[in-house]
Motif scaffolding. Structure first.
Motif, PDB file in Angstrom:
ATOM      1  N   ILE A  33       0.841  -1.201   0.000  1.00 40.85           N
ATOM      2  CA  ILE A  33       0.000   0.000   0.000  1.00 40.85           C
ATOM      3  C   ILE A  33       0.876   1.251   0.000  1.00 40.85           C
ATOM      4  O   ILE A  33       0.556   2.253  -0.657  1.00 40.85           O
ATOM      5  CB  ILE A  33      -1.010  -0.030   1.184  1.00 40.85           C
ATOM      6  N   THR A  39       1.981   1.718  -3.565  1.00 41.50           N
ATOM      7  CA  THR A  39       0.901   2.182  -4.433  1.00 41.50           C
ATOM      8  C   THR A  39       0.637   3.664  -4.232  1.00 41.50           C
ATOM      9  O   THR A  39       0.452   4.401  -5.199  1.00 41.50           O
ATOM     10  CB  THR A  39      -0.379   1.378  -4.137  1.00 41.50           C
ATOM     11  N   ALA A  72       0.945   6.552  -6.942  1.00 44.33           N
ATOM     12  CA  ALA A  72      -0.219   7.363  -7.294  1.00 44.33           C
ATOM     13  C   ALA A  72       0.100   8.847  -7.160  1.00 44.33           C
ATOM     14  O   ALA A  72      -0.344   9.665  -7.972  1.00 44.33           O
ATOM     15  CB  ALA A  72      -1.402   6.989  -6.413  1.00 44.33           C
ATOM     16  N   THR A 102      -0.068  11.487 -10.227  1.00 40.29           N
ATOM     17  CA  THR A 102      -0.863  12.713 -10.184  1.00 40.29           C
ATOM     18  C   THR A 102      -0.032  13.910 -10.628  1.00 40.29           C
ATOM     19  O   THR A 102      -0.483  14.729 -11.441  1.00 40.29           O
ATOM     20  CB  THR A 102      -1.404  12.941  -8.758  1.00 40.29           C
ATOM     21  N   PRO A 113      -7.208   8.787 -20.093  1.00 41.60           N
ATOM     22  CA  PRO A 113      -7.054   8.017 -18.860  1.00 41.60           C
ATOM     23  C   PRO A 113      -5.842   7.099 -18.854  1.00 41.60           C
ATOM     24  O   PRO A 113      -5.571   6.481 -17.851  1.00 41.60           O
ATOM     25  CB  PRO A 113      -8.332   7.184 -18.801  1.00 41.60           C
ATOM     26  N   LEU A 153      -3.580   5.600 -15.587  1.00 38.16           N
ATOM     27  CA  LEU A 153      -3.460   4.135 -15.550  1.00 38.16           C
ATOM     28  C   LEU A 153      -2.022   3.680 -15.328  1.00 38.16           C
ATOM     29  O   LEU A 153      -1.790   2.501 -15.093  1.00 38.16           O
ATOM     30  CB  LEU A 153      -4.006   3.523 -16.834  1.00 38.16           C
ATOM     31  N   ILE A 213      -0.540   4.163 -12.783  1.00 37.64           N
ATOM     32  CA  ILE A 213      -0.558   3.676 -11.392  1.00 37.64           C
ATOM     33  C   ILE A 213      -0.599   2.155 -11.354  1.00 37.64           C
ATOM     34  O   ILE A 213       0.066   1.521 -10.553  1.00 37.64           O
ATOM     35  CB  ILE A 213      -1.797   4.211 -10.637  1.00 37.64           C
ATOM     36  N   VAL A 214      -1.410   1.556 -12.203  1.00 42.96           N
ATOM     37  CA  VAL A 214      -1.546   0.106 -12.161  1.00 42.96           C
ATOM     38  C   VAL A 214      -0.660  -0.573 -13.194  1.00 42.96           C
ATOM     39  O   VAL A 214      -0.872  -1.731 -13.518  1.00 42.96           O
ATOM     40  CB  VAL A 214      -3.009  -0.338 -12.341  1.00 42.96           C
ATOM     41  N   VAL A 219      -7.861  16.675  -7.083  1.00 42.46           N
ATOM     42  CA  VAL A 219      -6.442  16.367  -7.254  1.00 42.46           C
ATOM     43  C   VAL A 219      -6.088  15.031  -6.607  1.00 42.46           C
ATOM     44  O   VAL A 219      -5.263  14.276  -7.105  1.00 42.46           O
ATOM     45  CB  VAL A 219      -5.591  17.505  -6.653  1.00 42.46           C
ATOM     46  N   TYR A 255      -6.924  10.128  -7.862  1.00 37.65           N
ATOM     47  CA  TYR A 255      -6.268   8.846  -8.188  1.00 37.65           C
ATOM     48  C   TYR A 255      -5.883   8.081  -6.935  1.00 37.65           C
ATOM     49  O   TYR A 255      -6.048   6.867  -6.856  1.00 37.65           O
ATOM     50  CB  TYR A 255      -5.026   9.078  -9.054  1.00 37.65           C
ATOM     51  N   ILE A 256      -5.383   8.820  -5.942  1.00 39.62           N
ATOM     52  CA  ILE A 256      -4.958   8.160  -4.710  1.00 39.62           C
ATOM     53  C   ILE A 256      -6.163   7.535  -4.009  1.00 39.62           C
ATOM     54  O   ILE A 256      -6.123   6.384  -3.576  1.00 39.62           O
ATOM     55  CB  ILE A 256      -4.244   9.174  -3.789  1.00 39.62           C
ATOM     56  N   ILE A 261      -7.398   4.356  -5.844  1.00 38.97           N
ATOM     57  CA  ILE A 261      -6.576   3.158  -5.718  1.00 38.97           C
ATOM     58  C   ILE A 261      -6.746   2.549  -4.328  1.00 38.97           C
ATOM     59  O   ILE A 261      -6.737   1.332  -4.158  1.00 38.97           O
ATOM     60  CB  ILE A 261      -5.103   3.477  -6.077  1.00 38.97           C
ATOM     61  N   ILE A 262      -6.977   3.407  -3.321  1.00 37.18           N
ATOM     62  CA  ILE A 262      -7.179   2.868  -1.970  1.00 37.18           C
ATOM     63  C   ILE A 262      -8.508   2.129  -1.892  1.00 37.18           C
ATOM     64  O   ILE A 262      -8.603   1.024  -1.344  1.00 37.18           O
ATOM     65  CB  ILE A 262      -7.118   4.006  -0.925  1.00 37.18           C
ATOM     66  N   ALA A 288      -8.116  -1.214  -3.613  1.00 33.67           N
ATOM     67  CA  ALA A 288      -7.336  -2.158  -2.815  1.00 33.67           C
ATOM     68  C   ALA A 288      -8.197  -2.743  -1.701  1.00 33.67           C
ATOM     69  O   ALA A 288      -8.155  -3.948  -1.429  1.00 33.67           O
ATOM     70  CB  ALA A 288      -6.111  -1.468  -2.237  1.00 33.67           C
ATOM     71  N   LEU A 329      -9.315   0.043 -12.340  1.00 40.64           N
ATOM     72  CA  LEU A 329      -9.011   1.482 -12.273  1.00 40.64           C
ATOM     73  C   LEU A 329      -9.458   2.158 -13.570  1.00 40.64           C
ATOM     74  O   LEU A 329     -10.004   3.255 -13.556  1.00 40.64           O
ATOM     75  CB  LEU A 329      -7.517   1.708 -12.050  1.00 40.64           C
ATOM     76  N   GLY A 330      -9.255   1.454 -14.689  1.00 37.49           N
ATOM     77  CA  GLY A 330      -9.654   2.013 -15.978  1.00 37.49           C
ATOM     78  C   GLY A 330     -11.123   2.358 -15.988  1.00 37.49           C
ATOM     79  O   GLY A 330     -11.524   3.447 -16.401  1.00 37.49           O
ATOM     80  N   LEU A 353     -11.939   5.427 -14.048  1.00 41.53           N
ATOM     81  CA  LEU A 353     -11.554   6.651 -14.756  1.00 41.53           C
ATOM     82  C   LEU A 353     -12.482   6.922 -15.930  1.00 41.53           C
ATOM     83  O   LEU A 353     -12.831   8.062 -16.213  1.00 41.53           O
ATOM     84  CB  LEU A 353     -10.120   6.527 -15.255  1.00 41.53           C
TER      85      LEU A 353
END
Lengths: 208, 196
Positions: free
Chosen positions: A76, A79, A83, A87, A106, A110, A112-113, B74, B77-78, B81-82, B85, B120-121, B124
């Motif tokens: 975590i 990640t 991320a 950003t 996007p 992406l 990020i992953v 802003v 994204y963070i 992702i959390i 998860a 995630l895609g 978004l």
């Protein structure tokens, strides 16, 4: 003497990323963007540079905080680090290259992953010193970018007759539109991997 | 009635016409990794469908009710992702508790769902599509997951047959899988004119 050996090590790490363990062509990780953004050379280059930026920053940070990492929370932490840098990268692209940011859409978040980045954080940065981690990031990111550029060049030249916007094929060339579509991406990458397996003459094509 | 029509069209659109695997190249890693056997592929597909639906709904609500009013886009994204998860963790615990055999089959791929680009895609793309209500977001999320399950199951079926074929040595494994995927993408393009 000491310097000499460490120089050798760094060269080895770079070459490792560029060819021996090229993430996209040999290890088959981080495959989504290579297929999606390679309709043209310019988006592919932008994507490659973004990945190099994010990978270097995340490897740097992970390597710096490695004494404090605990096994059960490390994923975590990785990640969130990634991320954050994605950003930053996304905002930079939006500010300075708005048109390109529009094209990539996007696919920038992406990153990020993108398995490549978390793989390097886990396999290299969390156990190596800072300088080595950054060099590894440059090698791996470079290898990834090269793979993107090869794929994008093939696809753009065959689909439009241009390379990065410059006409390279004779006027009589009939654009091969299928190369711009998903089919072109899958088949080109498949054939490229087949070619590499043939050239390296190994039985490594057992990833599936 | 009009709303219902939009929903049905949207659903069909994400399952076949805009299938994430074949048109947006998302989720290629598990697509290559888990598509060797039909039962594993089906399990993986269902797990992804489940996680996609949950995280699609959760991230859409988070974005619409919390981040946008507070002007915190802003950090989007963070936060996404959390949330993803956490959803994956939930599914993993559930599967390990109730379907141990399936858990053995998934192996490394279950935790890897959290880095599955499909999820995630989708979160978004819900923004890009300008989804404006929760129901629509839920239907689109479910459809996307189902589209992935469909793609991976078709591929697994083909690969089981491919085992019997005489593939040139250098094309064995990943290359032939990618070429097959290309042909499938070509077939799916046939749906292209159906909607919009």
């Amino acid at each position: 003497m000491q310097d000499n050996t460490s120089d050798n090590l760094y060269t080895k790490v770079i070459l490792n990323g560029l060819w021996r363990q090229n993430p996209a062509l040999r290890l088959l990780i981080g495959m989504c963007p290579p297929l999606a953004v390679t309709t043209g050379v310019r988006p592919a280059l932008t994507m490659g540079l973004s990945v190099i930026f994010v990978l270097s920053c995340s490897n740097l940070v992970v390597s710096l905080i490695r004494p404090f990492l605990r096994p059960h929370v490390r994923i975590i932490v990785f990640t969130i680090t990634i991320a954050t840098f994605v950003t930053i990268c996304d905002l930079l692209l939006k500010a300075y290259l708005p048109a390109m940011s529009e094209v990539l859409g996007p696919y920038v978040p992406l990153i990020i992953v993108n398995c490549l980045i978390i793989f390097r954080a886990e396999a290299c940065a969390s156990k190596s010193p800072v300088l080595l981690s950054v060099i590894d990031a440059l090698g791996m990111g470079g290898g990834f970018t090269v793979a993107l550029l090869i794929l994008a060049s093939i696809r753009e030249v065959l689909a439009t007759g241009c390379w990065a916007g410059w006409q390279v094929m004779p006027k009589a060339f009939v654009p091969w539109l299928a190369m711009q579509m998903p089919v072109g991406a899958f088949v080109t990458l498949g054939l490229l991997l087949g070619l590499i397996a043939m050239v390296s003459g190994s039985k490594e094509a057992r990833h599936g | 009635m009009d709303r219902l029509g939009t929903l049905v069209m949207g659903f069909l659109s994400v399952v076949v016409v805009n299938n994430f695997v074949f048109t947006k190249f998302l989720g290629i890693c598990p697509y290559l990794g888990v598509s060797g056997r039909l039962d594993t592929a089906l399990g993986m597909g269902l797990a992804v469908t489940f996680v996609t639906t949950i995280s699609g709904i959760m991230t859409w609500s988070l974005d619409a009710y919390l981040l946008t009013p507070l002007g915190l886009q802003v950090t989007r994204y963070i936060c996404y992702i959390i949330v993803i998860a956490a959803a994956v963790q939930l599914v993993e615990m559930y599967v390990r508790r109730f379907f141990p055999a399936l858990y053995e089959l998934f192996g490394i791929f279950l935790p890897l769902i959290s880095t599955n680009c499909v999820i995630l895609g989708l979160c978004l793309w819900l923004d890009v599509w300008e989804t404006d209500n929760l129901l629509e977001a839920a239907v689109l999320s479910f459809g996307t997951g189902l589209g992935f399950a469909l793609a991976i199951c078709i591929m697994a079926g083909i690969r089981q047959q491919l085992l019997l074929a005489d593939v040139p040595r250098s094309l064995r494994g990943a290359p032939i899988t990618l070429i097959t995927a290309g042909l499938l993408a070509l077939a799916f393009m046939g749906f292209g004119g159906m909607i919009r």
